[in-house]
Scaffold this motif. Sequence first.
Motif, PDB file in Angstrom:
ATOM      1  N   ASP A   1       0.537  -3.482 -41.055  1.00 11.23           N
ATOM      2  CA  ASP A   1      -0.300  -4.232 -40.119  1.00 11.23           C
ATOM      3  C   ASP A   1      -1.365  -3.314 -39.540  1.00 11.23           C
ATOM      4  O   ASP A   1      -1.102  -2.141 -39.264  1.00 11.23           O
ATOM      5  CB  ASP A   1       0.537  -4.772 -38.954  1.00 11.23           C
ATOM      6  CG  ASP A   1       1.633  -5.727 -39.402  1.00 11.23           C
ATOM      7  OD1 ASP A   1       1.377  -6.506 -40.336  1.00 11.23           O
ATOM      8  OD2 ASP A   1       2.732  -5.677 -38.816  1.00 11.23           O
ATOM      9  N   LEU A   2      -2.544  -3.862 -39.328  1.00 12.69           N
ATOM     10  CA  LEU A   2      -3.644  -3.167 -38.666  1.00 12.69           C
ATOM     11  C   LEU A   2      -3.994  -3.962 -37.425  1.00 12.69           C
ATOM     12  O   LEU A   2      -4.132  -5.185 -37.493  1.00 12.69           O
ATOM     13  CB  LEU A   2      -4.869  -3.100 -39.602  1.00 12.69           C
ATOM     14  CG  LEU A   2      -6.191  -2.620 -38.999  1.00 12.69           C
ATOM     15  CD1 LEU A   2      -6.095  -1.152 -38.606  1.00 12.69           C
ATOM     16  CD2 LEU A   2      -7.325  -2.840 -39.991  1.00 12.69           C
ATOM     17  N   GLY A   3      -4.118  -3.297 -36.299  1.00 14.87           N
ATOM     18  CA  GLY A   3      -4.468  -4.016 -35.083  1.00 14.87           C
ATOM     19  C   GLY A   3      -4.870  -3.083 -33.969  1.00 14.87           C
ATOM     20  O   GLY A   3      -4.740  -1.859 -34.076  1.00 14.87           O
ATOM     21  N   PRO A   4      -5.363  -3.668 -32.891  1.00 15.11           N
ATOM     22  CA  PRO A   4      -5.820  -2.850 -31.766  1.00 15.11           C
ATOM     23  C   PRO A   4      -4.657  -2.259 -30.972  1.00 15.11           C
ATOM     24  O   PRO A   4      -3.587  -2.861 -30.858  1.00 15.11           O
ATOM     25  CB  PRO A   4      -6.614  -3.835 -30.908  1.00 15.11           C
ATOM     26  CG  PRO A   4      -6.060  -5.181 -31.253  1.00 15.11           C
ATOM     27  CD  PRO A   4      -5.607  -5.103 -32.676  1.00 15.11           C
ATOM     28  N   ILE A   5      -4.889  -1.060 -30.486  1.00 14.10           N
ATOM     29  CA  ILE A   5      -4.036  -0.400 -29.500  1.00 14.10           C
ATOM     30  C   ILE A   5      -4.985  -0.009 -28.374  1.00 14.10           C
ATOM     31  O   ILE A   5      -6.201  -0.125 -28.534  1.00 14.10           O
ATOM     32  CB  ILE A   5      -3.292   0.822 -30.101  1.00 14.10           C
ATOM     33  CG1 ILE A   5      -4.283   1.854 -30.655  1.00 14.10           C
ATOM     34  CG2 ILE A   5      -2.315   0.378 -31.187  1.00 14.10           C
ATOM     35  CD1 ILE A   5      -3.635   3.149 -31.133  1.00 14.10           C
ATOM     36  N   PRO A   6      -4.494   0.440 -27.238  1.00 14.41           N
ATOM     37  CA  PRO A   6      -5.423   0.798 -26.163  1.00 14.41           C
ATOM     38  C   PRO A   6      -6.497   1.786 -26.623  1.00 14.41           C
ATOM     39  O   PRO A   6      -6.186   2.863 -27.112  1.00 14.41           O
ATOM     40  CB  PRO A   6      -4.512   1.409 -25.098  1.00 14.41           C
ATOM     41  CG  PRO A   6      -3.185   0.744 -25.333  1.00 14.41           C
ATOM     42  CD  PRO A   6      -3.096   0.586 -26.832  1.00 14.41           C
ATOM     43  N   ASN A   7      -7.735   1.366 -26.546  1.00 14.78           N
ATOM     44  CA  ASN A   7      -8.914   2.191 -26.839  1.00 14.78           C
ATOM     45  C   ASN A   7      -9.058   2.630 -28.291  1.00 14.78           C
ATOM     46  O   ASN A   7      -9.795   3.572 -28.581  1.00 14.78           O
ATOM     47  CB  ASN A   7      -8.942   3.433 -25.937  1.00 14.78           C
ATOM     48  CG  ASN A   7      -8.952   3.067 -24.480  1.00 14.78           C
ATOM     49  OD1 ASN A   7      -9.701   2.192 -24.057  1.00 14.78           O
ATOM     50  ND2 ASN A   7      -8.098   3.708 -23.704  1.00 14.78           N
ATOM     51  N   ALA A   8      -8.341   1.989 -29.230  1.00 15.61           N
ATOM     52  CA  ALA A   8      -8.427   2.410 -30.633  1.00 15.61           C
ATOM     53  C   ALA A   8      -7.810   1.336 -31.536  1.00 15.61           C
ATOM     54  O   ALA A   8      -7.628   0.195 -31.110  1.00 15.61           O
ATOM     55  CB  ALA A   8      -7.706   3.740 -30.820  1.00 15.61           C
TER      56      ALA A   8
END
Length: 138
Positions: free
Chosen positions: A84-91
């Motif tokens: 999976d590819l997805g947003p994390i805080p600030n990245a």
Amino acid sequence: MTTLEKVLYTAKAHTTGGREGASRSDDGRLDVKLSSPGTPGTGTNPEQMFAAGYSACFIGAMKAVAGKTQLTLPQDLAVDAEVDLGPIPNAYGIAVRMKVSLPGMDKDAAQKLIDAAHQVCPYSNATRGNIDVNITLA
């Protein structure tokens, strides 16, 4: 951080254009076009290559563990990997799910093999504590 005791192999690749480019290994065995996930492009993407690499490496780790413990692996063993590819805080980040199929093996023996392979697999060691990895027996 873990330091290698000895370098056994070095993979080399030259990439241009990022997710809309191409990547080629120095020996020419890998030569792929790249496309961003979800786009109509014809190339693969880094997440697909990571899924393929991790699952292949994990099978190698299971074979190594089986060889040391005289355990016979089923011929049709397989690993289905999802990255999976997805947003994390600030990245952005990735997460991995792998389903290991060991047809005909005793469930307890199969789980012990998976657990041991997860300790020796280079991809598992590289990702441990950095990303969410979930490995289950199919």
